[in-house]
Design an enzyme around this catalytic site. Structure first.
Site, PDB file in Angstrom:
ATOM      1  CG  PHE B 120      -2.394   0.151   0.817  1.00  0.00           C
ATOM      2  CD1 PHE B 120      -3.048  -0.849   0.124  1.00  0.00           C
ATOM      3  CD2 PHE B 120      -3.101   1.313   1.121  1.00  0.00           C
ATOM      4  CE1 PHE B 120      -4.380  -0.695  -0.273  1.00  0.00           C
ATOM      5  CE2 PHE B 120      -4.426   1.475   0.730  1.00  0.00           C
ATOM      6  CZ  PHE B 120      -5.069   0.459   0.036  1.00  0.00           C
ATOM      7  CG  HIS B 236      -7.744   8.407  -2.718  1.00  0.00           C
ATOM      8  ND1 HIS B 236      -7.404   7.945  -3.962  1.00  0.00           N
ATOM      9  CD2 HIS B 236      -7.610   7.356  -1.875  1.00  0.00           C
ATOM     10  CE1 HIS B 236      -7.084   6.660  -3.867  1.00  0.00           C
ATOM     11  NE2 HIS B 236      -7.201   6.280  -2.614  1.00  0.00           N
ATOM     12  NE  ARG B 289      -4.654   6.919   0.114  1.00  0.00           N
ATOM     13  CZ  ARG B 289      -5.602   6.318   0.828  1.00  0.00           C
ATOM     14  NH1 ARG B 289      -6.255   6.988   1.773  1.00  0.00           N
ATOM     15  NH2 ARG B 289      -5.902   5.057   0.605  1.00  0.00           N
TER      16      ARG B 289
END
Lengths: 247, 583
Positions: B120, B236, B289
């Site tokens: 991630f 995001h 992000r």
């Protein structure tokens, strides 16, 4: 140039109306709008009193189910333009009491879900310090489909048995009971059997499959019910013919 | 008392999403004799936890350690995280996740049946547990269904809380409207936990659901509790252009590429590493992000983004992953693209642009979820402990719900055991609240401002003034607009005067909450004259640890603008350093 499309919306305010009526609204048929966007356009610009539930607008919270031209759908997942030239008839989900406009009373489903004991039941809990229960991808696949239910209740609106027999546990609740029955970590099948196989409705279900047809998540509750019926019939025969076996 | 006896609880939890349900179970397990209730404006399974996709982080594999998870989190947060909180978080994360597994969460698995993990953004080790790409959905439903096992947990489904009751310097309950009937009740509680989630709806373009209006933040703020770090708002990097629907970071973790109009993986030009065919941890598309969303803006300024009906966008390309992998690891991505964008990511690229996603800031709490108001607790996105600092790493927030939901539940239970039952004037509160709401929203004589107009103007000014890049100028303009809108809001009147399911009345109260929250965002951003994580000031481009290694605290002054104060960041063993990605 955006053309308009007409929405014929079911209206009912319990404080003022003796009976429901339909109200027509012309809304722009924006190519990117889903039906829910059109309802919000009405609420923001034409009529602040129109009442409906919605939240995620991405087909996963399960709030915005309604009857669209007689079929139960999630209104966030249906494009307006696909209903051109209209009009589009919008009604609250069938088989449920109406609270106001497009909002139905849903506590019946919530109570039924609780009755099927939708949680892992075990005789003994493994301590957390010993880590996870192992579950192979194949064991996961055995119940995964039934775990995808978003509780939108479209299947209840489509179910002819639930329409006639409100006591029926109904497609989603049974599918979720089966979801745990089929989970390799669970040992609660017998406890759930007391609830599920005692239900007259399950034996009235004729596998019309309307519930599976309208399910927006391909849960296939009809399949869950049929599978349950076959298994419990087999169990009954086993208990009669082989009473010494422990199933 | 009599008729109001049922409206009295040991612990009352406002919000029925992941944090709220985890807290409720923690209370029930702490002491089954405690009377605990969950109150929410929606049924629990409608809560926005349901929309989380990619996964939840916790150390589980041999190659990982608590310190590594902590370091990724702290550097990802640009050193604004309180490190004692992060240490507690990573320490308790694994057990909480295993607990959820024991409760039945359908985690994706390795062939041998153990938990599978995926990479991630911003994580140096694979530690993100996932349930295909519907992790939040499965976590929420597992928590909700498991909560049904606990008889002491009562619920007020579809009740909307309008005020906290504060007497003798303690939070002693709430006032709430039952949506179905319009009935107003004062509900007493020895401890109240706020778990109402974020406030993305302050902005026009957001992944957040309609219900994410920051209600809990506004409740606490008005009761005198400060809101912490409100300037830190996460964009995001990959939302669908019109709807703002989230395309999960897992799409990049599984190997998706972000490309500009020339098909070029532009992130290599923004100090995020060099492109490799396979995903590399803490590099390129697996950067944090904030950096990816900022790179998008720069790329658009260079004229390298594509031009669409809804503004600039770039493409997310996952075609090379193949249909089989997309169906097994990213089925929801495909479903969303097909149903909402009419494109098939197996064959086509996905248009994406940055979208408001998550609030790092929130109700100021300590490491146990306690706020500055005795009896009041908070957990989840609505709270700011802070483990997320200036930029949250993807997959930390779902775990945060569990760890701090449970912590808040336990401390609220402890507190409840020490308190006597509150003696509040139930009827008096209900009558006064009815009058207040009538005077404020149903009296058509005082003006004809429309909700939707004020909401739209708030959206516009927040996007223009307090977006990914901010300046003193842009923020001051927005500040002026929000002040005007707060004034105009007093003249708002609504059409729906019915008691039953008055969604317009609720929308009005939600807007009043959002306007106050918008004010705290702008003032916190104005005062922070540095750039850090998601807060980028083009007039103060550098991070300034000397002045701003501190949390902002926004205090309500009633009608006026918030007062901003600061609280030093807690550093335990990771002194502030450079954030390095792609090396």
């Amino acid at each position: 140039m955006t053309s308009n499309i007409t929405l014929e919306v079911f209206r009912y305010n319990p404080e003022n109306d003796d009976e429901p009526s339909f109200q027509s609204y012309a809304v722009p048929c924006n190519k990117d709008w889903v039906i829910l966007d059109a309802l919000n356009y009405i609420k923001d610009n034409l009529d602040g009193t129109l009442s409906f539930r919605w939240s995620c607008r991405m087909g996963v919270c399960g709030s915005c189910g309604m009857m669209i031209n007689g079929t139960p759908v999630l209104t966030c997942a249906k494009f307006l333009k696909d209903y051109l030239p209209g009009p589009i008839r919008i009604e609250p989900m069938e088989h449920f009491p109406v609270v106001k406009d497009l909002i139905i009373e849903m506590s019946d489903f919530v109570d039924k879900l609780k009755r099927v004991k939708p949680y892992i039941i075990r005789k003994e809990e493994q301590p957390l310090s010993e880590g996870e229960y192992l579950q192979t991808p194949a064991q996961l696949a055995a119940y995964k489909q039934y775990s995808m239910c978003i509780n939108c209740m479209l299947c209840y609106s489509a179910c002819p048995v639930y329409g006639l027999e409100p006591e029926f546990l109904g497609p989603a609740a049974i599918a979720l009971g089966q979801r745990y029955n089929l989970d390799s970590r669970d040992q609660g099948k017998k406890e759930r059997e007391d609830v599920i196989s005692q239900d007259d409705g399950i034996w009235q279900c004729t596998f019309v499959g309307e519930c599976s047809a309208v399910c927006p998540k391909d849960v296939d509750p009809a399949g869950a019910i049929q599978r349950y019926k076959v298994e419990s019939t087999t169990n009954w025969w086993k208990s009669v013919l082989m009473p010494w076996s422990d199933k | 008392m009599g008729q109001f006896e049922k409206y009295s609880h040991d612990v009352l939890i406002v919000g029925g999403g992941g944090a709220g349900l985890r807290a409720a179970i923690a209370v029930a397990e702490a002491d089954p004799n405690l009377n605990v209730a969950v109150i929410s404006k929606v049924y629990p399974m409608r809560s926005h936890t349901v929309a989380a996709e990619g996964g939840a982080a916790a150390v589980i594999k041999q190659d990982d350690s608590m310190d590594l998870h902590a370091y990724d989190t702290i550097s990802g947060g640009d050193w604004m995280c309180d490190q004692d909180a992060v240490e507690a978080f990573v320490r308790e994360a694994t057990e909480e996740m295993i607990q959820l597994e024991h409760w039945g969460c359908p985690w994706s698995r390795e062939d041998n049946g153990s938990i599978a993990v995926r990479p991630f953004g911003g994580m140096k080790i694979k530690r993100t547990w996932f349930a295909s790409d519907k992790t939040g959905f499965h976590m929420l439903h597992t928590l909700y269904q498991t909560s049904l096992k606990y008889d002491p947990i009562q619920r007020y489904d579809e009740w909307y809380v309008t005020q906290l009751i504060v007497e003798e310097g303690k939070c002693q309950g709430v006032i709430a409207i039952e949506l179905a009937t319009g009935d107003i009740q004062a509900i007493a509680a020895k401890s109240v936990i706020i778990t109402t989630g974020g406030c993305g709806k302050v902005f026009p373009f957001t992944t957040n659901a309609n219900i994410k209006t920051g209600d809990g933040m506004a409740l606490a703020y008005r009761a005198g509790v400060p809101l912490k770090d409100m300037e830190f708002i996460q964009y995001h990097p990959t939302g669908l252009p019109f709807s703002g629907i989230l395309i999960t970071e897992a799409a990049r973790a599984e190997g998706g590429h972000l490309v500009n109009k020339d098909g070029y993986r532009y992130l290599q030009d923004y100090d995020l590493g060099t492109p490799q065919p396979e995903p590399v941890l803490r590099s390129m598309e697996l950067g944090p992000r904030d950096r990816l969303s900022q790179a998008f803006i720069k790329e658009a300024e260079k004229g390298k983004a594509l031009e669409g009906e809804y503004g600039h966008y770039v493409n997310l390309d996952i075609r090379h992953l193949g249909e089989k992998k997309i169906n097994s690891k990213l089925p929801f991505v495909r479903e969303l693209c097909l149903k909402y964008e009419n494109i098939d990511p197996v064959k086509e690229m996905i248009p994406v642009r940055p979208v408001v996603h998550y609030m790092m800031g929130g109700i100021h709490t300590d490491i146990n979820g306690a706020t500055t108001l005795p009896g009041l607790y908070a957990a989840g996105e609505t709270a700011c402990v802070s483990i997320n600092g200036a930029n949250r790493l993807g997959s930390n927030s779902l775990t945060e719900l569990l760890v701090f939901g449970a912590r808040a539940g336990k401390s609220a239970a402890e507190n409840a055991k020490k308190q006597a039952a509150p003696k509040i004037d139930h009827l008096g509160y209900a009558v006064a609240e009815r009058k207040r709401l009538n005077d404020q929203y149903l009296d058509t004589k005082k003006g004809d401002e429309k909700l939707s107009v004020i909401r739209k103007e708030m959206h516009k000014t927040m996007e223009e003034g307090a977006g990914i890049y901010r300046t003193e100028d842009s923020l001051k303009k927005s500040q002026k607009v929000i002040t005007e809108l707060r004034e105009r809001f007093k003249k708002v009147s609504i059409e729906d005067h019915s008691l039953a399911f008055n969604t317009e009345l609720i929308a009005a109260i939600e807007l009043s909450n959002m306007l106050e929250i918008a004010d705290t965002i702008i003032h916190s951003a104005l005062n922070r004259k540095e750039s850090r994580g998601s807060h980028q000031r083009t007039d103060y481009k550098e991070r300034d640890d000397k002045k701003f290694l501190a949390h902002s605290l926004a205090y309500s002054t009633g009608e006026g603008s918030p007062k901003i104060d600061y609280l030093p960041v807690t550093i335990t063993k990771w002194p502030p350093g450079e954030r390095v990605y792609g090396k």
